[in-house]
Design a protein around this motif. Structure first.
Motif, PDB file in Angstrom:
ATOM      1  N   MET A 132      30.310  48.099  20.828  1.00  0.00           N
ATOM      2  CA  MET A 132      30.156  47.268  21.994  1.00  0.00           C
ATOM      3  C   MET A 132      31.283  47.583  22.973  1.00  0.00           C
ATOM      4  O   MET A 132      32.455  47.600  22.608  1.00  0.00           O
ATOM      5  CB  MET A 132      30.227  45.802  21.564  1.00  0.00           C
ATOM      6  N   GLU A 133      30.922  47.804  24.205  1.00  0.00           N
ATOM      7  CA  GLU A 133      31.905  48.098  25.235  1.00  0.00           C
ATOM      8  C   GLU A 133      32.176  46.840  26.044  1.00  0.00           C
ATOM      9  O   GLU A 133      31.264  46.151  26.467  1.00  0.00           O
ATOM     10  CB  GLU A 133      31.388  49.194  26.151  1.00  0.00           C
ATOM     11  N   ILE A 134      33.432  46.550  26.240  1.00  0.00           N
ATOM     12  CA  ILE A 134      33.827  45.375  27.007  1.00  0.00           C
ATOM     13  C   ILE A 134      34.234  45.842  28.389  1.00  0.00           C
ATOM     14  O   ILE A 134      35.167  46.627  28.537  1.00  0.00           O
ATOM     15  CB  ILE A 134      34.984  44.635  26.307  1.00  0.00           C
ATOM     16  N   SER A 135      33.519  45.349  29.404  1.00  0.00           N
ATOM     17  CA  SER A 135      33.803  45.810  30.754  1.00  0.00           C
ATOM     18  C   SER A 135      34.238  44.679  31.688  1.00  0.00           C
ATOM     19  O   SER A 135      34.677  44.941  32.795  1.00  0.00           O
ATOM     20  CB  SER A 135      32.576  46.522  31.337  1.00  0.00           C
ATOM     21  N   LYS A 136      34.117  43.444  31.255  1.00  0.00           N
ATOM     22  CA  LYS A 136      34.551  42.336  32.106  1.00  0.00           C
ATOM     23  C   LYS A 136      36.066  42.275  32.159  1.00  0.00           C
ATOM     24  O   LYS A 136      36.737  42.539  31.174  1.00  0.00           O
ATOM     25  CB  LYS A 136      34.021  41.001  31.563  1.00  0.00           C
ATOM     26  N   ARG A 137      36.565  41.910  33.327  1.00  0.00           N
ATOM     27  CA  ARG A 137      38.007  41.733  33.476  1.00  0.00           C
ATOM     28  C   ARG A 137      38.377  40.328  32.998  1.00  0.00           C
ATOM     29  O   ARG A 137      37.701  39.366  33.331  1.00  0.00           O
ATOM     30  CB  ARG A 137      38.418  41.911  34.924  1.00  0.00           C
ATOM     31  N   PRO A 138      39.469  40.193  32.242  1.00  0.00           N
ATOM     32  CA  PRO A 138      39.900  38.860  31.816  1.00  0.00           C
ATOM     33  C   PRO A 138      40.405  38.041  33.002  1.00  0.00           C
ATOM     34  O   PRO A 138      40.924  38.590  33.976  1.00  0.00           O
ATOM     35  CB  PRO A 138      41.024  39.132  30.825  1.00  0.00           C
ATOM     36  N   ARG A 139      40.236  36.731  32.900  1.00  0.00           N
ATOM     37  CA  ARG A 139      40.774  35.836  33.923  1.00  0.00           C
ATOM     38  C   ARG A 139      42.293  35.840  33.848  1.00  0.00           C
ATOM     39  O   ARG A 139      42.867  36.030  32.785  1.00  0.00           O
ATOM     40  CB  ARG A 139      40.279  34.397  33.692  1.00  0.00           C
ATOM     41  N   GLU A 140      42.913  35.608  34.973  1.00  0.00           N
ATOM     42  CA  GLU A 140      44.365  35.460  35.005  1.00  0.00           C
ATOM     43  C   GLU A 140      44.737  34.172  34.273  1.00  0.00           C
ATOM     44  O   GLU A 140      43.950  33.211  34.248  1.00  0.00           O
ATOM     45  CB  GLU A 140      44.867  35.410  36.445  1.00  0.00           C
ATOM     46  N   PRO A 141      45.921  34.098  33.677  1.00  0.00           N
ATOM     47  CA  PRO A 141      46.325  32.888  32.944  1.00  0.00           C
ATOM     48  C   PRO A 141      46.241  31.611  33.780  1.00  0.00           C
ATOM     49  O   PRO A 141      45.820  30.569  33.276  1.00  0.00           O
ATOM     50  CB  PRO A 141      47.763  33.188  32.525  1.00  0.00           C
ATOM     51  N   GLU A 142      46.616  31.680  35.040  1.00  0.00           N
ATOM     52  CA  GLU A 142      46.571  30.501  35.908  1.00  0.00           C
ATOM     53  C   GLU A 142      45.144  29.988  36.069  1.00  0.00           C
ATOM     54  O   GLU A 142      44.900  28.785  36.073  1.00  0.00           O
ATOM     55  CB  GLU A 142      47.193  30.811  37.275  1.00  0.00           C
ATOM     56  N   GLN A 143      44.190  30.919  36.214  1.00  0.00           N
ATOM     57  CA  GLN A 143      42.784  30.531  36.338  1.00  0.00           C
ATOM     58  C   GLN A 143      42.289  29.912  35.033  1.00  0.00           C
ATOM     59  O   GLN A 143      41.579  28.912  35.043  1.00  0.00           O
ATOM     60  CB  GLN A 143      41.914  31.727  36.715  1.00  0.00           C
ATOM     61  N   ARG A 144      42.665  30.501  33.912  1.00  0.00           N
ATOM     62  CA  ARG A 144      42.271  29.943  32.607  1.00  0.00           C
ATOM     63  C   ARG A 144      42.771  28.510  32.476  1.00  0.00           C
ATOM     64  O   ARG A 144      42.056  27.628  32.018  1.00  0.00           O
ATOM     65  CB  ARG A 144      42.834  30.782  31.465  1.00  0.00           C
ATOM     66  N   LYS A 145      44.023  28.285  32.861  1.00  0.00           N
ATOM     67  CA  LYS A 145      44.586  26.938  32.734  1.00  0.00           C
ATOM     68  C   LYS A 145      43.860  25.964  33.656  1.00  0.00           C
ATOM     69  O   LYS A 145      43.529  24.849  33.247  1.00  0.00           O
ATOM     70  CB  LYS A 145      46.084  26.938  33.023  1.00  0.00           C
ATOM     71  N   ARG A 146      43.607  26.358  34.898  1.00  0.00           N
ATOM     72  CA  ARG A 146      42.874  25.477  35.834  1.00  0.00           C
ATOM     73  C   ARG A 146      41.513  25.105  35.262  1.00  0.00           C
ATOM     74  O   ARG A 146      41.105  23.944  35.288  1.00  0.00           O
ATOM     75  CB  ARG A 146      42.680  26.169  37.187  1.00  0.00           C
ATOM     76  N   GLU A 147      40.792  26.093  34.755  1.00  0.00           N
ATOM     77  CA  GLU A 147      39.457  25.842  34.202  1.00  0.00           C
ATOM     78  C   GLU A 147      39.524  25.003  32.931  1.00  0.00           C
ATOM     79  O   GLU A 147      38.681  24.141  32.704  1.00  0.00           O
ATOM     80  CB  GLU A 147      38.728  27.164  33.978  1.00  0.00           C
ATOM     81  N   LEU A 148      40.537  25.238  32.112  1.00  0.00           N
ATOM     82  CA  LEU A 148      40.737  24.429  30.906  1.00  0.00           C
ATOM     83  C   LEU A 148      40.979  22.967  31.273  1.00  0.00           C
ATOM     84  O   LEU A 148      40.344  22.068  30.715  1.00  0.00           O
ATOM     85  CB  LEU A 148      41.930  24.969  30.113  1.00  0.00           C
ATOM     86  N   LEU A 149      41.874  22.710  32.210  1.00  0.00           N
ATOM     87  CA  LEU A 149      42.179  21.333  32.608  1.00  0.00           C
ATOM     88  C   LEU A 149      40.962  20.655  33.231  1.00  0.00           C
ATOM     89  O   LEU A 149      40.725  19.462  32.991  1.00  0.00           O
ATOM     90  CB  LEU A 149      43.373  21.303  33.556  1.00  0.00           C
ATOM     91  N   ALA A 150      40.160  21.397  33.988  1.00  0.00           N
ATOM     92  CA  ALA A 150      38.931  20.830  34.551  1.00  0.00           C
ATOM     93  C   ALA A 150      37.959  20.451  33.439  1.00  0.00           C
ATOM     94  O   ALA A 150      37.335  19.383  33.489  1.00  0.00           O
ATOM     95  CB  ALA A 150      38.284  21.823  35.520  1.00  0.00           C
ATOM     96  N   ARG A 151      37.838  21.296  32.425  1.00  0.00           N
ATOM     97  CA  ARG A 151      36.945  20.974  31.297  1.00  0.00           C
ATOM     98  C   ARG A 151      37.423  19.726  30.554  1.00  0.00           C
ATOM     99  O   ARG A 151      36.614  18.885  30.162  1.00  0.00           O
ATOM    100  CB  ARG A 151      36.873  22.149  30.321  1.00  0.00           C
ATOM    101  N   LEU A 152      38.725  19.616  30.358  1.00  0.00           N
ATOM    102  CA  LEU A 152      39.256  18.444  29.665  1.00  0.00           C
ATOM    103  C   LEU A 152      38.966  17.164  30.450  1.00  0.00           C
ATOM    104  O   LEU A 152      38.742  16.106  29.863  1.00  0.00           O
ATOM    105  CB  LEU A 152      40.756  18.595  29.415  1.00  0.00           C
TER     106      LEU A 152
END
Length: 152
Positions: free
Chosen positions: A1-21
């Motif tokens: 399996m080839e992974i081609s998506k770029r990972p989110r930046e840490p700041e974006q991950r945290k923003r999205e995590l806090l929104a989910r919470l």
């Protein structure tokens, strides 16, 4: 399996995590008893900006495990978009839970465990580790909190 998506930046991950919470209603709660017997249940929850608040009866395996072991793993999402929080659990009785937490829980869920005919205990789970990843390509950098300190 080839992974081609770029990972989110840490700041974006945290923003999205806090929104989910803030937005999600249910969290998977994993605990274990003294013999290591695991228990996994979904519970309504409240994120207060520092910790997750849960309410459950002490007669349940989850209630007993949270009280006795004082720790839990909480999970949001599915295997492709997962948040994992590991934390220490502190128990409160219905008459000792901070009113602001209980009222915020009621406002979010529409249910007040303090008014239920069955006795409920409250648990404040303060995370010491938080992981967030959206697919295999985000395995690196998935730790947003370690030892209770946000990495971002």
């Amino acid at each position: 399996m080839e992974i081609s998506k770029r990972p989110r930046e840490p700041e974006q991950r945290k923003r999205e995590l806090l929104a989910r919470l803030d937005q999600e209603m249910d969290v998977w709660v994993a605990t274990a008893d003294a013999d290591g017997l695991p228990c996994l249940v979904p519970l309504w929850f409240l994120w207060d900006g520092e910790a997750v608040w849960l309410a459950t009866r002490l007669r349940t395996p989850t209630g007993r495990n949270l009280r006795d072991a004082g720790q839990a793993r909480l999970a949001l999402g599915d295997t492709q978009d997962v948040v994992l929080l590991d934390g220490a659990a502190q128990m409160y009785a219905a008459d000792t839970v901070p009113p602001a937490a209980a009222e915020a829980f009621r406002a979010k869920t529409g249910w007040d465990p303090r008014a239920d005919s069955l006795p409920y205990a409250w648990f404040r789970v303060r995370p010491h580790t938080v992981q967030a990843r959206n697919g295999e390509h985000e395995m690196r950098g998935r730790y947003l909190m370690r030892d209770g300190v946000w990495a971002v």
